[in-house]
Every structure is written in C-alpha cells, then in structure tokens.
Design a protein around this motif. Structure first.
Motif, mmCIF file in Angstrom:
data_model
loop_
_atom_site.group_PDB
_atom_site.id
_atom_site.type_symbol
_atom_site.label_atom_id
_atom_site.label_comp_id
_atom_site.label_asym_id
_atom_site.label_seq_id
_atom_site.Cartn_x
_atom_site.Cartn_y
_atom_site.Cartn_z
ATOM 1 N N ASP A 166 0.837 -1.201 0.000
ATOM 2 C CA ASP A 166 0.000 0.000 0.000
ATOM 3 C C ASP A 166 0.873 1.253 0.000
ATOM 4 O O ASP A 166 2.058 1.200 0.297
ATOM 5 N N GLU A 167 0.241 2.386 -0.341
ATOM 6 C CA GLU A 167 0.977 3.656 -0.456
ATOM 7 C C GLU A 167 1.568 4.116 0.865
ATOM 8 O O GLU A 167 2.690 4.612 0.898
ATOM 9 N N ASP A 168 0.830 3.986 1.959
ATOM 10 C CA ASP A 168 1.359 4.431 3.254
ATOM 11 C C ASP A 168 2.652 3.703 3.603
ATOM 12 O O ASP A 168 3.623 4.315 4.054
ATOM 13 N N THR A 169 2.674 2.397 3.380
ATOM 14 C CA THR A 169 3.859 1.609 3.715
ATOM 15 C C THR A 169 5.031 1.953 2.816
ATOM 16 O O THR A 169 6.150 2.167 3.302
ATOM 17 N N VAL A 170 4.793 2.037 1.507
ATOM 18 C CA VAL A 170 5.905 2.319 0.593
ATOM 19 C C VAL A 170 6.498 3.701 0.866
ATOM 20 O O VAL A 170 7.717 3.879 0.832
ATOM 21 N N LEU A 171 5.650 4.680 1.189
ATOM 22 C CA LEU A 171 6.162 6.023 1.489
ATOM 23 C C LEU A 171 6.884 6.063 2.840
ATOM 24 O O LEU A 171 7.882 6.776 2.987
ATOM 25 N N ALA A 172 6.408 5.287 3.817
ATOM 26 C CA ALA A 172 7.081 5.245 5.120
ATOM 27 C C ALA A 172 8.478 4.632 4.990
ATOM 28 O O ALA A 172 9.452 5.156 5.547
ATOM 29 N N VAL A 173 8.585 3.545 4.252
ATOM 30 C CA VAL A 173 9.890 2.903 4.068
ATOM 31 C C VAL A 173 10.828 3.823 3.280
ATOM 32 O O VAL A 173 11.995 3.997 3.646
ATOM 33 N N ALA A 174 10.320 4.433 2.222
ATOM 34 C CA ALA A 174 11.146 5.362 1.450
ATOM 35 C C ALA A 174 11.620 6.514 2.329
ATOM 36 O O ALA A 174 12.788 6.918 2.258
ATOM 37 N N GLY A 175 10.742 7.039 3.170
ATOM 38 C CA GLY A 175 11.118 8.131 4.063
ATOM 39 C C GLY A 175 12.229 7.746 5.022
ATOM 40 O O GLY A 175 13.136 8.546 5.284
ATOM 41 N N ARG A 176 12.187 6.526 5.532
ATOM 42 C CA ARG A 176 13.250 6.071 6.440
ATOM 43 C C ARG A 176 14.574 5.906 5.705
ATOM 44 O O ARG A 176 15.638 6.214 6.240
ATOM 45 N N LEU A 177 14.522 5.411 4.482
ATOM 46 C CA LEU A 177 15.757 5.295 3.700
ATOM 47 C C LEU A 177 16.348 6.668 3.396
ATOM 48 O O LEU A 177 17.554 6.876 3.501
ATOM 49 N N ALA A 215 16.063 9.363 5.096
ATOM 50 C CA ALA A 215 16.562 9.991 6.319
ATOM 51 C C ALA A 215 18.001 9.593 6.649
ATOM 52 O O ALA A 215 18.711 10.358 7.288
ATOM 53 N N CYS A 216 18.423 8.410 6.218
ATOM 54 C CA CYS A 216 19.758 7.965 6.622
ATOM 55 C C CYS A 216 20.711 7.668 5.469
ATOM 56 O O CYS A 216 21.831 7.239 5.707
ATOM 57 N N HIS A 217 20.269 7.900 4.241
ATOM 58 C CA HIS A 217 21.136 7.659 3.089
ATOM 59 C C HIS A 217 21.066 8.845 2.134
ATOM 60 O O HIS A 217 20.136 9.630 2.175
ATOM 61 N N ASN A 218 22.031 8.946 1.266
ATOM 62 C CA ASN A 218 22.115 10.047 0.310
ATOM 63 C C ASN A 218 21.209 9.731 -0.888
ATOM 64 O O ASN A 218 21.664 9.293 -1.936
ATOM 65 N N LEU A 219 19.887 9.924 -0.688
ATOM 66 C CA LEU A 219 18.889 9.593 -1.697
ATOM 67 C C LEU A 219 18.025 10.804 -2.011
ATOM 68 O O LEU A 219 17.830 11.676 -1.173
ATOM 69 N N THR A 220 17.469 10.809 -3.216
ATOM 70 C CA THR A 220 16.492 11.830 -3.580
ATOM 71 C C THR A 220 15.178 11.540 -2.868
ATOM 72 O O THR A 220 15.003 10.477 -2.269
ATOM 73 N N GLY A 221 14.247 12.445 -2.998
ATOM 74 C CA GLY A 221 12.907 12.162 -2.524
ATOM 75 C C GLY A 221 12.282 11.065 -3.364
ATOM 76 O O GLY A 221 12.713 10.788 -4.481
ATOM 77 N N ALA A 222 11.261 10.445 -2.831
ATOM 78 C CA ALA A 222 10.588 9.364 -3.539
ATOM 79 C C ALA A 222 9.728 9.921 -4.673
ATOM 80 O O ALA A 222 9.190 11.024 -4.577
ATOM 81 N N SER A 223 9.602 9.141 -5.728
ATOM 82 C CA SER A 223 8.691 9.490 -6.814
ATOM 83 C C SER A 223 7.254 9.376 -6.305
ATOM 84 O O SER A 223 7.006 8.872 -5.202
ATOM 85 N N GLU A 224 6.326 9.806 -7.110
ATOM 86 C CA GLU A 224 4.922 9.569 -6.796
ATOM 87 C C GLU A 224 4.694 8.056 -6.787
ATOM 88 O O GLU A 224 5.255 7.346 -7.631
ATOM 89 N N PRO A 225 3.911 7.549 -5.844
ATOM 90 C CA PRO A 225 3.614 6.109 -5.854
ATOM 91 C C PRO A 225 2.934 5.720 -7.170
ATOM 92 O O PRO A 225 2.137 6.476 -7.710
ATOM 93 N N TYR A 226 3.294 4.550 -7.675
ATOM 94 C CA TYR A 226 2.689 4.077 -8.925
ATOM 95 C C TYR A 226 2.490 2.569 -8.867
ATOM 96 O O TYR A 226 3.114 1.872 -8.079
#
Length: 67
Positions: free
Chosen positions: A22-33, A35-46
C-alpha cells in the motif's frame, strides 16, 4: 555504446525501487531510507498493471551523508 539511462551514467549512482502492498507503507519505508542515506525524494507512488503492490523510485549516490 553506453545504454544506461541518462541518470545512471556516472559510477556511484543508483536507482532504487521500493515496493509494498500500500501507499502508506511504501512512502514510510522510502522516508526512512531517505533519512539515513544520500537519496532523492521518492517518486509519486505508482502501480504496474497486472502486478500487485505499489512502488516508488529513489535515486542515490554512494557517497554517504555527513554525520
């Protein structure tokens, strides 16, 4: 001839795909990644037609974040 996408033409760059049910889970996991790694923001969920789950993509650099 280089067949890599334009955003992956330099060593140390990577594209990550996060997939969840689900979108909530995928965005939560992306947000945690992010926060601690040199990553861009997440794309829109698709969603991929014919496949279960929802996905986001992030782009990263192998250089770690400063503490």
């Amino acid at each position: 001839m280089n067949r890599l996408p334009a955003h992956l033409t330099q060593p140390g760059l990577a594209r990550l795909t996060v997939e969840a049910t689900d979108e909530d889970t995928v965005l939560a996991v992306a947000g945690r990644l992010i926060a601690c790694h040199n990553l861009t923001g997440a794309s829109e969920p698709y969603r991929v037609p014919g496949e279960d789950g929802v996905r986001v993509q992030l782009y990263g650099d192998a250089v770690p974040l400063a503490p």
